[in-house]
Enzyme design. Structure first.
Site, PDB file in Angstrom:
ATOM      1  N   CYS A 117      -2.209  12.314  -7.522  1.00 52.13           N
ATOM      2  CA  CYS A 117      -2.549  13.120  -6.338  1.00 52.13           C
ATOM      3  C   CYS A 117      -2.950  12.220  -5.186  1.00 52.13           C
ATOM      4  O   CYS A 117      -3.669  11.240  -5.373  1.00 52.13           O
ATOM      5  CB  CYS A 117      -3.695  14.065  -6.683  1.00 52.13           C
ATOM      6  SG  CYS A 117      -4.413  14.930  -5.276  1.00 52.13           S
ATOM      7  N   ARG A 153      -7.267   8.787   3.973  1.00 53.80           N
ATOM      8  CA  ARG A 153      -8.360   7.827   3.734  1.00 53.80           C
ATOM      9  C   ARG A 153      -9.077   7.482   5.026  1.00 53.80           C
ATOM     10  O   ARG A 153     -10.310   7.502   5.104  1.00 53.80           O
ATOM     11  CB  ARG A 153      -7.787   6.554   3.079  1.00 53.80           C
ATOM     12  CG  ARG A 153      -8.784   5.409   2.927  1.00 53.80           C
ATOM     13  CD  ARG A 153      -8.078   4.127   2.485  1.00 53.80           C
ATOM     14  NE  ARG A 153      -7.091   3.689   3.449  1.00 53.80           N
ATOM     15  CZ  ARG A 153      -7.364   2.972   4.554  1.00 53.80           C
ATOM     16  NH1 ARG A 153      -8.613   2.623   4.823  1.00 53.80           N
ATOM     17  NH2 ARG A 153      -6.393   2.604   5.359  1.00 53.80           N
ATOM     18  N   THR A 165      -4.730   9.506  13.325  1.00 58.83           N
ATOM     19  CA  THR A 165      -4.303   8.765  12.132  1.00 58.83           C
ATOM     20  C   THR A 165      -3.541   9.708  11.210  1.00 58.83           C
ATOM     21  O   THR A 165      -3.856  10.892  11.144  1.00 58.83           O
ATOM     22  CB  THR A 165      -5.489   8.150  11.357  1.00 58.83           C
ATOM     23  OG1 THR A 165      -4.990   7.523  10.168  1.00 58.83           O
ATOM     24  CG2 THR A 165      -6.525   9.188  10.959  1.00 58.83           C
ATOM     25  N   LYS A 182       0.822  -1.218   0.000  1.00 58.77           N
ATOM     26  CA  LYS A 182       0.000   0.000   0.000  1.00 58.77           C
ATOM     27  C   LYS A 182       0.856   1.269   0.000  1.00 58.77           C
ATOM     28  O   LYS A 182       0.368   2.343  -0.333  1.00 58.77           O
ATOM     29  CB  LYS A 182      -0.964   0.006   1.186  1.00 58.77           C
ATOM     30  CG  LYS A 182      -0.340   0.143   2.554  1.00 58.77           C
ATOM     31  CD  LYS A 182      -1.396   0.078   3.654  1.00 58.77           C
ATOM     32  CE  LYS A 182      -0.815   0.132   5.047  1.00 58.77           C
ATOM     33  NZ  LYS A 182      -0.131   1.378   5.370  1.00 58.77           N
TER      34      LYS A 182
END
Length: 304
Positions: free
Chosen positions: A235, A126, A122, A80
């Protein structure tokens, strides 16, 4: 021909665990290797949010340079973290069998979820967007560092909880008892998967590492990353995607969120495994046609 394969890795506990896992797998195929740990720019600068640093490739760039210079033969990454476009001369060699793709909340008690007021930590746009979409009255603060550092910061601050990838905590045995599975949160594309990259011209390493590839995991993460690539256009944005194979069918759930979580554009699709070509792209185009193009333009403007 045989040689000792030099495995490039970040020097965090989790990254070293991943590299050792690859080393052990290579040993089982009869190949020798050694670890070459390096520190990435993303690990050195913990004061700045990732999106401000230009998140694309921040954790992989140092290893890319080491490979191009010939200092390492292969590199192991949390997939990821890997940009959807690899540097020239570096190619995917194998995707290891995927671990848990879930996000979890490590908390200090869940009362705040009912009270409607809370502070969550966090470093992920996302995760922040999805949390605010579900809990619009909560505050989300930035959290940086490797897994151990983030866990310590959670203990040291008066936050109610922090969001982690389940796989990372499980791999180094840091998953505490006080956690919640965030089954409603769509993971990052390729979350829970490990990618091994190699020099394009290194036939020996590419053929050797190919022995470690897990085909089902490879299919799913490539669909998710194709979805990401078409949507983001270079982006950073709050994008989640998860592909699963069930009875020879691939199910894909993907979504794009506004930075503040107020907007959500999602897609839910399925296709036979035999017809996965462009599946991620088609899903991303659906998102763009449902208002995603305008939303991505907004996000790019804010993050400039």
């Amino acid at each position: 021909m045989s040689k000792i394969i030099r495995i490039g890795t970040r020097d965090s506990e989790l990254a070293l665990w991943q590299a050792r896992t690859v080393q052990n797998a290579l040993e089982k195929t009869g190949h020798k290797s050694e670890l070459v740990p390096v520190k990435s720019t993303g690990d050195l600068n913990l004061d700045q949010p990732l999106y401000e640093m230009g998140i694309t490739g921040i954790f992989t760039k140092t290893l890319d340079v080491a490979m191009i210079k010939g200092e390492v033969d292969i590199a192991v990454h949390s997939m990821k973290d890997v940009p959807t476009a690899l540097p020239k001369g570096i190619v995917e060699a194998a995707v290891m069998k995927r671990a848990s793709n879930k996000d979890i909340l490590v908390h200090k008690g869940t009362e705040f979820l009912e009270n409607g007021v809370g502070t969550i930590a966090t470093g992920s746009l996302r995760r922040k967007a999805q949390w605010l979409h579900r809990y619009p009255n909560h505050k989300v603060v930035d959290l940086r560092g490797n897994v151990n550092t983030r866990m310590q910061k959670l203990k040291d601050n008066d936050w109610d909880g922090a969001i982690f990838a389940a796989a990372g905590l499980e791999r180094i045995d840091l998953k505490p008892e006080n956690f919640l599975d965030l089954n409603w949160m769509i993971p990052a594309p390729a979350q829970g998967a490990m990618l091994i990259v190699a020099n394009e011209k290194d036939t020996y390493c590419r053929e050797t590492i190919a022995l470690l590839n897990h085909r089902e995991s490879e299919i799913c993460v490539h669909i998710e990353r194709e979805f990401l690539k078409v949507l983001e256009g270079g982006c950073t944005a709050p994008i989640g995607a998860l592909a699963r194979i069930v009875d020879n069918e691939v199910y894909l759930k993907g979504a794009l969120f506004s930075l503040d979580g107020t907007k959500k554009i999602e897609v839910d699709k399925k296709t036979p495994v035999s017809q996965v070509e462009n599946f991620g792209k088609e899903a991303a185009l659906e998102i763009l046609n449902k208002g995603g193009k305008e939303l991505m333009a907004e996000i790019k403007t804010v993050l400039k």
